[in-house]
Design a protein around this motif. Structure first.
Motif, PDB file in Angstrom:
ATOM      1  N   ASP A  52       0.746  -1.156   0.065  1.00 23.15           N
ATOM      2  CA  ASP A  52       0.247   0.014   0.136  1.00 23.15           C
ATOM      3  C   ASP A  52       1.066   1.307   0.060  1.00 23.15           C
ATOM      4  O   ASP A  52       1.403   1.672   1.105  1.00 23.15           O
ATOM      5  CB  ASP A  52      -1.024   0.007   1.103  1.00 23.15           C
ATOM      6  N   SER A  53       1.323   1.782  -1.390  1.00 20.14           N
ATOM      7  CA  SER A  53       2.106   2.909  -1.260  1.00 20.14           C
ATOM      8  C   SER A  53       1.264   4.219  -0.900  1.00 20.14           C
ATOM      9  O   SER A  53       2.127   5.242  -0.772  1.00 20.14           O
ATOM     10  CB  SER A  53       2.357   3.204  -2.859  1.00 20.14           C
ATOM     11  N   SER A  54       0.212   4.245  -0.477  1.00 18.91           N
ATOM     12  CA  SER A  54      -0.623   5.278  -0.143  1.00 18.91           C
ATOM     13  C   SER A  54      -0.594   5.608   1.512  1.00 18.91           C
ATOM     14  O   SER A  54      -1.405   6.575   1.740  1.00 18.91           O
ATOM     15  CB  SER A  54      -1.834   5.482  -0.893  1.00 18.91           C
ATOM     16  N   HIS A  55       0.066   4.743   2.118  1.00 19.18           N
ATOM     17  CA  HIS A  55       0.028   4.692   3.656  1.00 19.18           C
ATOM     18  C   HIS A  55       0.919   5.804   3.987  1.00 19.18           C
ATOM     19  O   HIS A  55       2.243   5.642   4.381  1.00 19.18           O
ATOM     20  CB  HIS A  55       0.382   3.497   4.105  1.00 19.18           C
ATOM     21  N   ALA A  56       0.447   7.034   4.250  1.00 19.91           N
ATOM     22  CA  ALA A  56       1.309   8.422   4.500  1.00 19.91           C
ATOM     23  C   ALA A  56       2.049   7.740   5.686  1.00 19.91           C
ATOM     24  O   ALA A  56       3.300   8.513   6.145  1.00 19.91           O
ATOM     25  CB  ALA A  56       0.384   9.488   4.772  1.00 19.91           C
ATOM     26  N   TRP A  59       5.205   6.141   5.404  1.00 17.87           N
ATOM     27  CA  TRP A  59       6.379   6.739   4.937  1.00 17.87           C
ATOM     28  C   TRP A  59       6.960   7.790   5.879  1.00 17.87           C
ATOM     29  O   TRP A  59       8.114   7.739   6.057  1.00 17.87           O
ATOM     30  CB  TRP A  59       5.893   7.830   3.641  1.00 17.87           C
ATOM     31  N   LYS A  81       7.213  11.938   0.650  1.00 13.90           N
ATOM     32  CA  LYS A  81       6.151  10.989   0.085  1.00 13.90           C
ATOM     33  C   LYS A  81       4.987  11.060   1.180  1.00 13.90           C
ATOM     34  O   LYS A  81       3.796  11.060   0.832  1.00 13.90           O
ATOM     35  CB  LYS A  81       6.842   9.512  -0.098  1.00 13.90           C
ATOM     36  N   SER A  82       5.260  11.247   2.292  1.00 13.53           N
ATOM     37  CA  SER A  82       4.204  11.302   3.437  1.00 13.53           C
ATOM     38  C   SER A  82       3.327  12.417   3.354  1.00 13.53           C
ATOM     39  O   SER A  82       2.325  12.695   3.436  1.00 13.53           O
ATOM     40  CB  SER A  82       4.714  11.072   4.718  1.00 13.53           C
ATOM     41  N   LYS A  84       3.269  14.181   0.562  1.00  8.75           N
ATOM     42  CA  LYS A  84       2.322  14.431  -0.682  1.00  8.75           C
ATOM     43  C   LYS A  84       1.054  13.675  -0.609  1.00  8.75           C
ATOM     44  O   LYS A  84      -0.044  13.893  -1.328  1.00  8.75           O
ATOM     45  CB  LYS A  84       3.097  13.665  -1.797  1.00  8.75           C
ATOM     46  N   LEU A  85       1.044  12.483   0.325  1.00  9.93           N
ATOM     47  CA  LEU A  85      -0.001  11.853   0.742  1.00  9.93           C
ATOM     48  C   LEU A  85      -1.034  12.352   1.527  1.00  9.93           C
ATOM     49  O   LEU A  85      -2.145  12.338   1.756  1.00  9.93           O
ATOM     50  CB  LEU A  85       0.191  10.431   1.203  1.00  9.93           C
ATOM     51  N   ASP A  86      -0.485  13.144   2.658  1.00 11.43           N
ATOM     52  CA  ASP A  86      -1.346  14.071   3.635  1.00 11.43           C
ATOM     53  C   ASP A  86      -0.726  15.150   4.041  1.00 11.43           C
ATOM     54  O   ASP A  86       0.111  15.288   5.141  1.00 11.43           O
ATOM     55  CB  ASP A  86      -1.259  13.049   4.955  1.00 11.43           C
ATOM     56  N   SER A  87      -0.926  16.322   3.315  1.00 12.31           N
ATOM     57  CA  SER A  87      -0.181  17.541   3.673  1.00 12.31           C
ATOM     58  C   SER A  87      -0.961  18.542   4.643  1.00 12.31           C
ATOM     59  O   SER A  87      -0.471  19.246   5.092  1.00 12.31           O
ATOM     60  CB  SER A  87      -0.577  18.455   2.466  1.00 12.31           C
TER      61      SER A  87
END
Length: 237
Positions: A52-56, A59, A81-82, A84-87
């Motif tokens: 799951d590459s979307s797990h902020a 990262w 990366k974290s 970008k997923l959860d700003s």
């Protein structure tokens, strides 16, 4: 700090499992980080982001593990990366700022600390670390504002007071710097760096040789070898 989430036996069983869940991998990565097993933590989190590459949060924790290893570029990449997923989470901004600070990239650190502060202005650590970045940029008045904000949360913080004194000296305010340093040594009577800076400031800024020599000798007795040159030159009759 994270709490331990798995006992050792559970971690062993997880290692033996072929198909651990994303949450199990995350909890195992956090536990390994808490136990300072950074390679193991990264290994768990690498397995997680493959699933799951979307797990902020993964990262972000992965970045912390790399940071603890001194792998700053890898840490910055993970924090980015974290973000970008959860700003909207202040933590990866704060953590990336810390990585920039380790690289002495003070301006980049300041930008990240500003973002972190905008997302959660109640975190006193942000004010202290941002103060350090401002100190590195020689923006002394702004640094003093942040150090004072950090001290509002807890006035008895020797590290904050010490760096506040450095900012006061940069701001050509030796009298208040001495007051801050006196507070440091009151709180931490074995702080050799504070005794050294106090002694040098007493002598060079105010011309108080007797007080300065007392502080420099104390610094030397605590193992601060840089004080010896001052003691030999100015304090020996």
């Amino acid at each position: 700090m994270y709490n331990y989430l798995f006992p050792s036996l559970a971690l062993f069983l997880l290692l033996a499992s072929c198909q651990p869940s994303v949450e199990e991998l995350f909890q195992a990565g956090v536990t390994s980080l808490e136990e300072q097993n950074y390679e193991e933590s990264i290994a768990y989190l690498d397995r997680l982001v493959e699933k799951d590459s979307s797990h902020a949060a993964a990262w972000n924790v992965r970045g912390i593990a790399f940071f603890q290893q001194g792998a700053l570029d890898e840490a910055i990449e993970s924090f980015t990366k974290s973000i970008k997923l959860d700003s909207l989470n202040y933590k990866p901004f704060f953590n990336r700022g810390n990585a920039w600070m380790e690289k002495q990239a003070y301006r980049e650190a300041l930008i990240d600390y500003n973002r972190a502060n905008g997302l959660d202005f109640q975190q006193s650590d942000i004010y202290y670390n941002r103060g350090l970045s401002l100190l590195g940029l020689e923006m002394y008045e702004d640094a003093l504002v942040d150090f004072d904000m950090a001290l509002q949360a807890n006035p008895e913080q020797p590290a904050v007071l010490f760096n506040k004194a450095k900012a006061q000296l940069g701001n050509n305010d030796p009298v208040n710097a001495i007051a801050s340093l006196n507070e440091v040594v009151r709180l931490d009577q074995r702080n050799a760096s504070a005794y050294y800076l106090l002694g040098v400031t007493e002598m060079s800024a105010l011309g108080n040789k007797e007080k300065g020599c007392t502080q420099l000798k104390m610094a030397l007795s605590l193992g601060y070898t840089q004080a010896k040159e001052w003691v030999d030159e100015f304090c020996e009759e």
